[in-house]
Each structure stands twice: as C-alpha cells, then as structure tokens.
Design a protein around this motif. Sequence first.
Motif, PDB file in Angstrom:
ATOM      1  N   GLY A 189     -10.037   3.513  -0.477  1.00  0.00           N
ATOM      2  CA  GLY A 189      -8.830   2.732  -0.264  1.00  0.00           C
ATOM      3  C   GLY A 189      -8.074   2.368  -1.520  1.00  0.00           C
ATOM      4  O   GLY A 189      -7.145   1.557  -1.464  1.00  0.00           O
ATOM      5  N   THR A 190      -8.428   2.983  -2.666  1.00  0.00           N
ATOM      6  CA  THR A 190      -7.746   2.666  -3.922  1.00  0.00           C
ATOM      7  C   THR A 190      -7.263   3.942  -4.602  1.00  0.00           C
ATOM      8  O   THR A 190      -7.762   5.032  -4.339  1.00  0.00           O
ATOM      9  N   ARG A 227      -6.585  -4.807 -11.380  1.00  0.00           N
ATOM     10  CA  ARG A 227      -5.512  -4.067 -10.705  1.00  0.00           C
ATOM     11  C   ARG A 227      -4.503  -3.491 -11.687  1.00  0.00           C
ATOM     12  O   ARG A 227      -4.154  -2.304 -11.615  1.00  0.00           O
ATOM     13  N   PRO A 233      -3.661   5.310   3.527  1.00  0.00           N
ATOM     14  CA  PRO A 233      -2.980   4.239   2.787  1.00  0.00           C
ATOM     15  C   PRO A 233      -3.890   3.683   1.692  1.00  0.00           C
ATOM     16  O   PRO A 233      -5.068   3.384   1.938  1.00  0.00           O
ATOM     17  N   LEU A 234      -3.347   3.544   0.479  1.00  0.00           N
ATOM     18  CA  LEU A 234      -4.162   3.177  -0.675  1.00  0.00           C
ATOM     19  C   LEU A 234      -3.492   2.057  -1.465  1.00  0.00           C
ATOM     20  O   LEU A 234      -2.269   1.932  -1.477  1.00  0.00           O
ATOM     21  N   SER A 235      -4.320   1.278  -2.160  1.00  0.00           N
ATOM     22  CA  SER A 235      -3.836   0.205  -3.023  1.00  0.00           C
ATOM     23  C   SER A 235      -4.053   0.587  -4.481  1.00  0.00           C
ATOM     24  O   SER A 235      -5.089   1.162  -4.828  1.00  0.00           O
ATOM     25  N   PRO A 236      -3.111   0.243  -5.375  1.00  0.00           N
ATOM     26  CA  PRO A 236      -3.266   0.610  -6.787  1.00  0.00           C
ATOM     27  C   PRO A 236      -4.270  -0.291  -7.492  1.00  0.00           C
ATOM     28  O   PRO A 236      -4.347  -1.490  -7.244  1.00  0.00           O
ATOM     29  N   VAL A 237      -5.035   0.305  -8.410  1.00  0.00           N
ATOM     30  CA  VAL A 237      -5.968  -0.414  -9.274  1.00  0.00           C
ATOM     31  C   VAL A 237      -5.890   0.195 -10.668  1.00  0.00           C
ATOM     32  O   VAL A 237      -5.253   1.229 -10.875  1.00  0.00           O
ATOM     33  N   ALA A 297       1.530  -4.210  -0.530  1.00  0.00           N
ATOM     34  CA  ALA A 297       0.294  -4.663  -1.156  1.00  0.00           C
ATOM     35  C   ALA A 297       0.477  -6.098  -1.644  1.00  0.00           C
ATOM     36  O   ALA A 297       1.554  -6.480  -2.105  1.00  0.00           O
ATOM     37  N   MET A 351       0.841  -1.189   0.000  1.00  0.00           N
ATOM     38  CA  MET A 351       0.000   0.000   0.000  1.00  0.00           C
ATOM     39  C   MET A 351       0.879   1.242   0.000  1.00  0.00           C
ATOM     40  O   MET A 351       2.038   1.199   0.411  1.00  0.00           O
ATOM     41  N   ASP A 352       0.312   2.338  -0.467  1.00  0.00           N
ATOM     42  CA  ASP A 352       1.061   3.590  -0.557  1.00  0.00           C
ATOM     43  C   ASP A 352       0.271   4.713   0.101  1.00  0.00           C
ATOM     44  O   ASP A 352      -0.970   4.714   0.095  1.00  0.00           O
TER      45      ASP A 352
END
Length: 350
Positions: free
Chosen positions: A42-43, A259, A16-20, A155, A1-2
Amino acid sequence: MDVFVCRGCGTALTAPLSPVALPAHAHQSVGHVMLPPLMEPGTYAVDPAPSGAPWRWEGIGEAEAEAQGVFAPMGSVSFGARGRTVVAPGDTRGTVLIPEKCDGDCFGPDGRDGPNLACERCGLPVATRIDDCSQWQAVWLEPDAVRPEPAGEPAPPPLGWESMTRNSYSTPPFAPEDTWHYRWQAAAGSALAHLLVASDGRPLTLPDGPVMDLLGRAVARLLPPGPAAKSVALAGPGLRASDAAVAVPDIALVPRHPRTGEPWKPPSDATVAVPLATEVWAHLALPRETSPRPMSGRLPDGVLRDDYPLPDRPWRLFEPDQKVFRRTLARLPAVRQPWLRALYDGRTTP
C-alpha cells in the motif's frame, strides 16, 4: 492516495498507494540471500536520483558523472531515469513479464536489461521487476511510461513528529535467523557517510551505548583520535536536551520523516543534523515498552517485575554496510575533499 496508470492506454497498473520516504536500503545488495519486498503493502516511494539500466562501467568523465549525481569513481554508474517509483510486487496490476528481458544472476530477474514488465493491454514496457537473490524484491515503475492519478480519498497530511512512537516505527536490530538486520546495516552505512562529512575530518566523541555499538568501530577506523573532538548525540522528537550527554552537540543523529524523508531539524543552528533511518533511530532513541509481567519464585504475591531477559545477539560485531556507505559517500559533493577522497579510495575502509 494515488494509482499509477499506463501512459499508453490508461490502464491501472497498481493498487491505490500512499507516498512514503525512499528507504535507506533501496539499492542495497547482500550475499546469496533471498530478501523480502522493499516496500510495505500500500505504499510507494520515488527515487530522485538516476537508477536502473542502462549502466556504464568505463569511459565516464568527471562532468558526465557529476550530471548523474556521482562525485567519485564508482564501479558502475546508472544512466537510467530520474524519478522512478518503487512499489511492492503485490501491489502491481495489469502487467505481464517480457521474457527476453528477465535475465539475472541467480534466482530471478535483476533488471540488467531494463524494463521487463509490460502493460497487459497495450504492450508498453512500464516497469522493472527485481526478484533475484541479494536484492530487495521490488517493482520500479518507469516515469516516462506511467503517471500517477488520484484514487479515492486524498491521502491524509503527513503526521507530525509528536506522533512518532517506538512501537509504530522501530525495527529490531536482529533478523529472525540471528543475524544483524540488513536494514540496520544499510541505515548505518548511509548515516556513516553523512557523519564523516559533518566531522570535517576531526575526531568524534560518540555517546556510550547503542550509538557506539552502531558506529563506534567504523568511526575509530576512519577518523583519528585526539583533542578538539566534535560531540555526537541522538536528537529528535521526544528527546529532551537533558537526555543527552551534551546539551548542544556539534552533530546530532536525527530521524528522517517516514513519509516526506525530511530530516528532523535540531533546535540549535550550531548543530549539524545527520539523518538516520527512522526505524533505526526510533529503536535507539525512544522509550522501550516496559509493561510489567508476573514474577514467579521467591517474590511475594502481587509483586511485579518490569525487566526483560537480554535478547540473543549475533555472534559477530555489528558493522555498517560498506557498499551503502560508499554509494552514499560517492553521491555527496564533499567526497572531493582530499582527506575524504583518501578514505573513499580505500586507504581506510569502514
């Protein structure tokens, strides 16, 4: 996560976010409608093409437009930054509005004046908040003002195609107000542009059913009927070749990985892949949920039924989003082919 932080002072500007993958409807605009957030909480997603202000409407040469990734005339061309990151408004932290940069057409800012959010700590303009009618709500982070930093646990690796299920990714075609879902119209507009390029101007044979409902009317208007048609079929994880009317179609509508955004690769090199938004592809291609439920009436005790009433349908026929279609087609180099440029120039519209 970033987590994205301010390049000026290091303040955290997001959760904190996850790439998609960037959604197909990221730059869609509709009528006088208030749209929900573009991104799921969250993305985040990154747009590799130039986007946002500044915009230019005239005096743009062919070479200059091509440098911006545009290969046919558009009403306006973005000369904004490449690699802008989009997040849900609720995932931002530590920012304040810049009042003099919050102009818009109707209910809120539309980003016409460039970044309208500043870092609360140091005042550096860091992002653009979009909150006007006709546009998906979003915050676009400027790549020269923010940077990603690892946050917490790394992630997980992208899920494999075999993990894709209808319930996890599918979006129904109807909105709550009994209209066609704007996300479906955007996805169809984008896929239609790629489908035309793959056709090479030849007729197309679409499978009966949902694919015909999705694209059939537009294809019939844009491409001539006749012999030597190319075959089109759904293809992707969970589908067998025997599920399609043509075992090895000339063109396959395939999902984009949710993703990474990469399209699924057909098993045959002879098949051209046309990407379709995952949430639409999943609804068209993957098995429906068929849990039985009790049946009242004349059926004997203990007999179950697994059929469902047909859903309500909007009063008008489905049509791809024309603006998304034209924007996608204008960014494909193949649009310079004379037959395709004639379609783009409006002699025939989807």
